[in-house]
Motif scaffolding. Structure first.
Motif, PDB file in Angstrom:
ATOM      1  N   GLY A   1       0.570  -1.561   0.105  1.00  0.00           N
ATOM      2  CA  GLY A   1      -0.627  -0.048   0.382  1.00  0.00           C
ATOM      3  C   GLY A   1       0.842   1.149  -0.116  1.00  0.00           C
ATOM      4  N   GLU A   2       1.981   1.309   1.134  1.00  0.00           N
ATOM      5  CA  GLU A   2       3.030   2.974   1.442  1.00  0.00           C
ATOM      6  C   GLU A   2       3.353   2.132  -0.603  1.00  0.00           C
ATOM      7  OE1 GLU A   2       3.328   3.895   3.794  1.00  0.00           O
ATOM      8  OE2 GLU A   2       1.779   3.127   4.215  1.00  0.00           O
ATOM      9  N   LEU A   3       4.088   1.594  -0.826  1.00  0.00           N
ATOM     10  CA  LEU A   3       4.305   1.069  -2.276  1.00  0.00           C
ATOM     11  C   LEU A   3       3.719   2.227  -3.321  1.00  0.00           C
ATOM     12  CD1 LEU A   3       6.760   0.594  -3.538  1.00  0.00           C
ATOM     13  CD2 LEU A   3       5.832  -1.819  -4.222  1.00  0.00           C
ATOM     14  N   VAL A   4       2.297   1.817  -2.961  1.00  0.00           N
ATOM     15  CA  VAL A   4       1.215   2.454  -4.144  1.00  0.00           C
ATOM     16  C   VAL A   4       1.525   3.909  -4.109  1.00  0.00           C
ATOM     17  CG1 VAL A   4      -0.619   2.079  -4.996  1.00  0.00           C
ATOM     18  CG2 VAL A   4      -0.090   0.274  -3.872  1.00  0.00           C
ATOM     19  N   ILE A   5       1.188   4.003  -3.180  1.00  0.00           N
ATOM     20  CA  ILE A   5       1.142   5.936  -2.853  1.00  0.00           C
ATOM     21  C   ILE A   5       2.598   6.129  -3.241  1.00  0.00           C
ATOM     22  CG2 ILE A   5       1.464   7.500  -0.907  1.00  0.00           C
ATOM     23  CD1 ILE A   5      -1.046   5.098   0.632  1.00  0.00           C
ATOM     24  N   THR A   6       3.672   5.766  -2.580  1.00  0.00           N
ATOM     25  CA  THR A   6       4.928   6.337  -3.734  1.00  0.00           C
ATOM     26  C   THR A   6       5.554   6.266  -4.408  1.00  0.00           C
ATOM     27  OG1 THR A   6       5.928   5.462  -1.729  1.00  0.00           O
ATOM     28  CG2 THR A   6       7.469   5.943  -3.147  1.00  0.00           C
ATOM     29  N   GLN A   7       4.539   5.073  -5.473  1.00  0.00           N
ATOM     30  CA  GLN A   7       4.593   5.146  -6.834  1.00  0.00           C
ATOM     31  C   GLN A   7       3.734   6.656  -7.688  1.00  0.00           C
ATOM     32  OE1 GLN A   7       2.160   3.802  -8.866  1.00  0.00           O
ATOM     33  NE2 GLN A   7       2.576   4.718 -10.298  1.00  0.00           N
ATOM     34  N   SER A   8       2.540   6.688  -6.231  1.00  0.00           N
ATOM     35  CA  SER A   8       1.904   7.496  -7.231  1.00  0.00           C
ATOM     36  C   SER A   8       2.402   9.465  -7.212  1.00  0.00           C
ATOM     37  CB  SER A   8       0.530   7.553  -6.742  1.00  0.00           C
ATOM     38  OG  SER A   8       0.342   7.999  -5.611  1.00  0.00           O
ATOM     39  N   MET A   9       2.748   9.353  -5.985  1.00  0.00           N
ATOM     40  CA  MET A   9       3.958   9.872  -5.971  1.00  0.00           C
ATOM     41  C   MET A   9       4.922  10.448  -7.017  1.00  0.00           C
ATOM     42  SD  MET A   9       5.208  11.194  -1.919  1.00  0.00           S
ATOM     43  CE  MET A   9       6.974  10.566  -2.347  1.00  0.00           C
ATOM     44  N   LEU A  10       6.213   9.743  -7.322  1.00  0.00           N
ATOM     45  CA  LEU A  10       7.143  10.043  -8.523  1.00  0.00           C
ATOM     46  C   LEU A  10       6.492   9.896  -9.937  1.00  0.00           C
ATOM     47  CD1 LEU A  10       8.813   6.749  -7.620  1.00  0.00           C
ATOM     48  CD2 LEU A  10       9.579   9.192  -7.131  1.00  0.00           C
ATOM     49  N   ALA A  11       4.902   9.479  -9.841  1.00  0.00           N
ATOM     50  CA  ALA A  11       4.131   9.471 -11.267  1.00  0.00           C
ATOM     51  C   ALA A  11       3.709  10.961 -11.015  1.00  0.00           C
ATOM     52  CB  ALA A  11       3.172   8.807 -11.380  1.00  0.00           C
ATOM     53  N   ARG A  12       3.521  11.380 -10.224  1.00  0.00           N
ATOM     54  CA  ARG A  12       2.747  13.205 -10.506  1.00  0.00           C
ATOM     55  C   ARG A  12       4.049  13.983 -10.212  1.00  0.00           C
ATOM     56  NH1 ARG A  12      -1.234  15.470  -7.408  1.00  0.00           N
ATOM     57  NH2 ARG A  12       0.361  17.453  -6.668  1.00  0.00           N
ATOM     58  N   PHE A  13       5.570  13.520  -9.438  1.00  0.00           N
ATOM     59  CA  PHE A  13       6.197  14.264 -10.119  1.00  0.00           C
ATOM     60  C   PHE A  13       6.856  14.442 -11.698  1.00  0.00           C
ATOM     61  CE2 PHE A  13      11.079  14.122 -10.255  1.00  0.00           C
ATOM     62  CZ  PHE A  13      11.894  15.612  -9.510  1.00  0.00           C
ATOM     63  N   GLY A  14       6.973  13.103 -12.713  1.00  0.00           N
ATOM     64  CA  GLY A  14       7.229  12.802 -13.485  1.00  0.00           C
ATOM     65  C   GLY A  14       6.622  13.256 -14.669  1.00  0.00           C
ATOM     66  N   ASP A  15       5.158  13.725 -14.218  1.00  0.00           N
ATOM     67  CA  ASP A  15       4.279  14.099 -15.165  1.00  0.00           C
ATOM     68  C   ASP A  15       4.668  16.276 -15.207  1.00  0.00           C
ATOM     69  OD1 ASP A  15       3.025  11.662 -15.300  1.00  0.00           O
ATOM     70  OD2 ASP A  15       0.868  12.818 -14.717  1.00  0.00           O
ATOM     71  N   ARG A  16       4.778  16.376 -13.818  1.00  0.00           N
ATOM     72  CA  ARG A  16       5.824  17.945 -13.761  1.00  0.00           C
ATOM     73  C   ARG A  16       6.928  17.994 -15.168  1.00  0.00           C
ATOM     74  NH1 ARG A  16       5.950  18.535  -8.481  1.00  0.00           N
ATOM     75  NH2 ARG A  16       4.151  17.373  -8.125  1.00  0.00           N
ATOM     76  N   GLU A  17       7.216  17.301 -14.676  1.00  0.00           N
ATOM     77  CA  GLU A  17       8.738  17.898 -15.868  1.00  0.00           C
ATOM     78  C   GLU A  17       8.654  17.006 -17.186  1.00  0.00           C
ATOM     79  OE1 GLU A  17      11.613  18.664 -13.562  1.00  0.00           O
ATOM     80  OE2 GLU A  17      10.659  19.289 -12.002  1.00  0.00           O
ATOM     81  N   GLN A  18       7.990  18.387 -17.206  1.00  0.00           N
ATOM     82  CA  GLN A  18       7.952  17.692 -18.722  1.00  0.00           C
ATOM     83  C   GLN A  18       9.186  17.479 -20.041  1.00  0.00           C
ATOM     84  OE1 GLN A  18       6.139  15.728 -20.101  1.00  0.00           O
ATOM     85  NE2 GLN A  18       4.214  16.088 -18.902  1.00  0.00           N
ATOM     86  N   THR A  19       9.739  17.613 -19.670  1.00  0.00           N
ATOM     87  CA  THR A  19      11.429  17.680 -20.678  1.00  0.00           C
ATOM     88  C   THR A  19      11.878  16.998 -21.182  1.00  0.00           C
ATOM     89  OG1 THR A  19      12.797  18.200 -18.883  1.00  0.00           O
ATOM     90  CG2 THR A  19      12.292  19.986 -19.437  1.00  0.00           C
ATOM     91  N   GLY A  20      12.902  17.226 -22.668  1.00  0.00           N
ATOM     92  CA  GLY A  20      13.223  15.794 -23.586  1.00  0.00           C
ATOM     93  C   GLY A  20      14.298  15.022 -22.361  1.00  0.00           C
ATOM     94  N   SER A  21      14.746  15.655 -21.241  1.00  0.00           N
ATOM     95  CA  SER A  21      16.308  14.713 -20.483  1.00  0.00           C
ATOM     96  C   SER A  21      15.505  13.916 -19.561  1.00  0.00           C
ATOM     97  CB  SER A  21      16.963  15.767 -19.643  1.00  0.00           C
ATOM     98  OG  SER A  21      16.185  15.993 -18.764  1.00  0.00           O
ATOM     99  N   THR A  22      13.418  13.722 -18.815  1.00  0.00           N
ATOM    100  CA  THR A  22      13.213  13.055 -18.604  1.00  0.00           C
ATOM    101  C   THR A  22      12.557  11.903 -19.614  1.00  0.00           C
ATOM    102  OG1 THR A  22      11.503  14.051 -18.227  1.00  0.00           O
ATOM    103  CG2 THR A  22      13.574  14.491 -16.151  1.00  0.00           C
ATOM    104  N   GLN A  23      12.718  11.671 -20.688  1.00  0.00           N
ATOM    105  CA  GLN A  23      11.253  10.880 -20.683  1.00  0.00           C
ATOM    106  C   GLN A  23      12.140   9.092 -20.303  1.00  0.00           C
ATOM    107  OE1 GLN A  23       9.481  11.472 -23.749  1.00  0.00           O
ATOM    108  NE2 GLN A  23       9.311   8.982 -23.582  1.00  0.00           N
ATOM    109  N   GLY A  24      13.230   9.233 -20.702  1.00  0.00           N
ATOM    110  CA  GLY A  24      13.757   8.098 -19.647  1.00  0.00           C
ATOM    111  C   GLY A  24      12.929   7.857 -18.264  1.00  0.00           C
ATOM    112  N   LEU A  25      12.665   8.897 -17.420  1.00  0.00           N
ATOM    113  CA  LEU A  25      12.017   8.504 -16.198  1.00  0.00           C
ATOM    114  C   LEU A  25      10.853   8.333 -16.268  1.00  0.00           C
ATOM    115  CD1 LEU A  25      12.735   8.985 -13.146  1.00  0.00           C
ATOM    116  CD2 LEU A  25      12.381  11.419 -13.819  1.00  0.00           C
TER     117      LEU A  25
END
Lengths: 683, 172
Positions: free
Chosen positions: A293-317
């Motif tokens: 459950g905690e992992l799911v929360i962490t994952q969605s936290m990272l996903a939000r972060f990833g969505d925000r950083e919309q530059t080419g270099s973060t494509q891999g991320l």
């Protein structure tokens, strides 16, 4: 050391209880179908294991008693005896006795000797006929007293094989001294990858019956003395008793001790393999689930972060995050699955219950089961077991009529009780249905008036009358029986179900039967959610409850009796409610986004066939959420099923659609009127 | 776990005294038994719970647990002030009739930890005040300051919150 013994005992009890269940299940099938030799074998094996285990651990009362049962089964197996109702009855009764005995020993009580003696008498009576020819020669030895019984615990070191020592050779030597029973266990749990084929991981618990001196036993272990832990004890209380019985003690050479030693360990892993399961404590699973459950929360936290950083270099991320999301979800699903068990095991208990009760009442009842493979959370399953027993008993006792009554009513003599389980929407439904007399409205009403639950002048709808049976202390049974009708029950049943977040509905037609429908949440821990904004807050709907979302202009709402407004969804008028009013949210921010487009956003939800429109301000993401209880540290809140933690760490509340819909339907006068709110009209 | 329990019982046994964490509220100093305090948390936004009494600000995520937050000024019907840099949430363990809960209470700021002998705690005088008698375990004096020792079980009782919620629903 005594610690170890306790653990071994615990395993013995667990296995034996399983064995008892196997026997019972087998016997019940034997009852219904014709003779199936494999089935009899299964029952026989279960009885045999219980007997062996009980003898090993010194529960002689169990082993002695089971011996008689085993003999009967052996005769069945070899065809010397035919399956009869009477025989199955005796065997089922003895299964109960064995279970009681095990239960008593486990809790350190003394078993009920009267019951044992009664059942033993029945078995003896069954046996007396063909006993002479059938009783195996070893029976006398097995039922003999404990005179000269030695318990040997042999725990070799891992490298014992390397010194050329072979435990089975020692056992063969021991078996020359008396009757030997061998039980093998692992010394510790081992990882398959780490197994060294040349190491010994087993330990043995041996029982040696016979007139043997300690020295003789010790001599057998001479070669391995310094490579093992060895404990030789005798449960026989004092030496005098042993010597007194010396002559009486059976010195009969065990028929095939060596074969036993090979047989037993081989049979055990095979039995374990059948079910392909391991025992894991529920605590460990819950700890795992919490982590996931905690992992799911962490994952969605990272996903939000990833969505925000919309530059080419973060494509891999972002690619990585997507893979992580998929894996997290799969991990979560399989972790959830661990807790799920098929309901069949629970249903099977009813075969016995129905058989016994209908026989007692003199009714003819056929039990139909369906949906046994439907899986339910273990906790839910356990908590449902008592309520279900109650409902089934009620059905048998009050629902299904006596054969002659049924005939008079033009129904077949045999009543049908149908237990079923199935998925419906986001929930699991368990249904108890009978074709009996149904609920007697007049009697319920009369009783309710007598108990002061309703006033004599009140006009109640059929459904309201049916609901009365869930009132505490309510019973209409003309005569109380020891089965049901004492008026404790239906209220408890309902409370148990609502505690689990479920609900129970009743449908009954007088003279034709009744149907109780229990609706339970699929799991207690996870939900596919639709996030919506209401005022300044985020609320979550179960995705399964949402039928559609529509844009509604104020003109499309029709006021109904000035108390609420309905919306015409295609051909159906559905009640609507503004969530921000329902939840009394005061917020200045008008729901502008959709108003500009000439309407308000309405989410149409459905539960139990009832549809309701709920006005929200904005649709947000869809995501899986872990349900956390609000009650744990607070209180149950009407209209809310719980809360969850979003990716940013904030808390969002989960809307309890069924209770909201029910609330809307039962008390429309308490609902604020959506058309009357100033902001929508002003804006 | 066990270690904790042992420490707890030993500190309980130490003479007949208890340690209290004190905090400020409207210029007054209040104390709660330190054994009940599970942590002190900086102020953060909460999620309001619909149809709950005014003093229940909402719920908050505290290390994966959903914890209700009570505004103590509102609970005591004091004037409210905007939350400032010293505003904190004192997270306490509350023994209810059915189970133990964790709740947070918003206070103006934490102050000190004192050890107070049980004999030095005196009953609250009868006063026709807004502060309900049962909320207060007693009064004590440290360095000529008066401390108001609170009974958190009573102060943060969810049964009370439930009653107030019902009243709210009835009046709505």
């Amino acid at each position: 050391m005594s610690m170890d013994m306790n653990e071994i005992h615990a395993i013995f009890f667990e296995e034996s209880f399983e064995g008892v269940d196997t026997m019972e299940a087998g016997l019940l099938k034997l009852d219904a179908q014709s003779t199936d030799s494999e089935l009899i074998n299964t029952i026989f094996r279960a009885a045999h294991s219980i007997k062996g285990g009980a003898a090993t651990f010194g529960f002689s009362a169990v082993s002695d008693f089971t011996h008689g049962v085993e003999t009967l089964l052996d005769q069945l197996r070899s065809g010397q005896r035919q399956v009869s109702d009477e025989l199955v009855g005796v065997l089922l009764a003895s299964v109960d006795v064995i279970r009681d005995m095990l239960d008593a020993f486990q809790q350190g009580r003394n078993p009920d000797t009267d019951a044992i003696a009664r059942c033993q008498a029945d078995i003896d009576q069954q046996l007396s006929g063909e006993r002479a020819s059938a009783a195996p020669a070893s029976s006398a030895a097995a039922t003999e007293s404990l005179a000269g019984e030695w318990q040997i615990r042999f725990v070799p070191q891992a490298d014992i094989f390397k010194t050329g020592n072979e435990p089975s050779r020692i056992f063969r030597e021991l078996s020359q001294l008396g009757e030997l029973t061998v039980n093998t266990a692992l010394q510790q749990s081992i990882d398959f990858d780490d197994i060294d084929p040349e190491d010994c991981y087993c330990q043995w618990q041996l029982t040696l019956r016979g007139d043997v001196a300690r020295d003789e036993i010790e001599a057998c272990f001479d070669w391995v003395r310094d490579q093992c832990e060895l404990e030789i004890t005798t449960p026989t209380l004092d030496a005098e008793a042993a010597t007194a019985k010396k002559n009486a003690g059976s010195v009969a050479p065990a028929p095939l001790p060596a074969a036993v030693s090979n047989d037993e360990p081989a049979a055990r892993p095979a039995a374990a393999k059948d079910s392909g399961s391991i025992r894991v404590s529920i605590d460990k699973i819950d700890a795992l689930l919490n982590l996931v459950g905690e992992l799911v929360i962490t994952q969605s936290m990272l996903a939000r972060f990833g969505d925000r950083e919309q530059t080419g270099s973060t494509q891999g991320l972002r690619d990585g995050l997507m893979v992580l999301e998929r894996h997290t979800r799969e991990l979560q699903e399989s972790a959830m699955q661990i807790r799920m068990l098929p309901i069949g095991a629970s249903f099977n208990r009813f075969k016995r219950l129905v058989r016994d009760i209908s026989a007692k009442l003199g009714k003819k009842v056929e039990l139909k089961l369906s949906g046994e493979e439907t899986e339910l959370d273990k906790t839910v399953l356990e908590k449902m077991s008592d309520p279900l027993v109650h409902l089934v008993r009620n059905s048998l006792d009050h629902g299904i009529e006596m054969p002659e009554e049924r005939r008079a009513a033009g129904k077949p003599e045999t009543g049908v009780l149908h237990l079923s389980a199935y998925h419906e929407g986001g929930s699991i439904v368990i249904q108890v249905e009978d074709d009996g007399a149904g609920l007697n409205k007049e009697r319920i009403l009369a009783k309710a008036i007598e108990r002061g639950l309703v006033s004599p002048h009140e006009q109640l709808s059929e459904e309201q009358i049916h609901q009365l049976i869930f009132q505490p202390g309510f019973s209409t049974a003309a005569a109380l029986s020891d089965l049901s009708g004492r008026g404790v029950g239906m209220d408890v049943v309902r409370r148990n179900i609502t505690d689990l977040g479920g609900r129970i509905d009743i449908r009954s037609t007088q003279g034709q039967g009744s149907c109780l429908k229990i609706r339970l949440p699929l799991t207690l821990a996870i939900l596919d959610g639709q996030l919506v904004r209401v005022g300044n807050d985020v609320y979550i709907f179960s995705l399964r409850s949402i039928v559609e979302t529509v844009l509604v202009s104020p003109a499309e709402l029709n006021s109904l009796a000035g108390k609420g407004s309905v919306y015409r969804l295609r051909d159906e008028y559905i009640p609507t409610v503004r969530l921000r009013d329902y939840f009394n949210l005061d917020c200045e921010q008008p729901s502008a986004t959709y108003l500009e487009r000439g309407g308000q956003l309405m989410v149409v939800v459905e539960t139990d066939g009832h549809r309701v429109g709920l006005f929200v301000d904005e649709l947000l993401d869809q995501q899986q959420v872990v349900i956390k209880s609000l009650e744990e540290n607070y209180l149950p809140v009407s209209g809310l099923a719980g809360a969850t933690i979003l990716g940013d760490g904030s808390v969002a509340l989960i809307v309890d659609v069924p209770s909201l819909v029910q609330h809307l339907e039962n008390g429309p006068e308490t609902m604020p009127d959506p058309t009357a709110t100033p902001e929508s009209n002003a804006a | 776990m066990y270690q904790q329990d042992i420490e707890r019982s030993s500190s309980d046994d130490q003479g007949d005294s208890q340690q209290y964490l004190t905090f400020m509220l409207n210029g007054e100093e209040y104390g709660v038994e330190i054994l009940r305090v599970q942590g002190i948390q900086g102020w953060d936004s909460v999620t309001p719970i619909p149809n709950s009494p005014e003093y229940v600000l909402g719920v908050m995520n505290l290390r994966g647990e959903i914890v209700p937050i009570i505004d103590l000024r509102k609970r005591f019907a004091m004037d409210t002030i905007p939350y400032g840099p010293t505003t904190v949430i004192v997270v306490v363990r509350v023994e209810g009739s059915d189970r133990t809960r964790t709740l947070g209470m918003v206070v103006d700021g934490v102050s000190e930890v004192y050890r107070i002998d049980n004999d030095e705690v005196q009953a609250m005088p009868e006063m026709g005040r807004q502060l309900r008698q049962e909320f207060v375990k007693g009064l004590s004096t440290v360095d000529d300051k008066m401390l108001i020792l609170l009974d958190v079980d009573c102060l943060l009782s969810v049964d009370d919150i439930a009653k107030d919620s019902h009243k709210l629903a009835a009046s709505a």
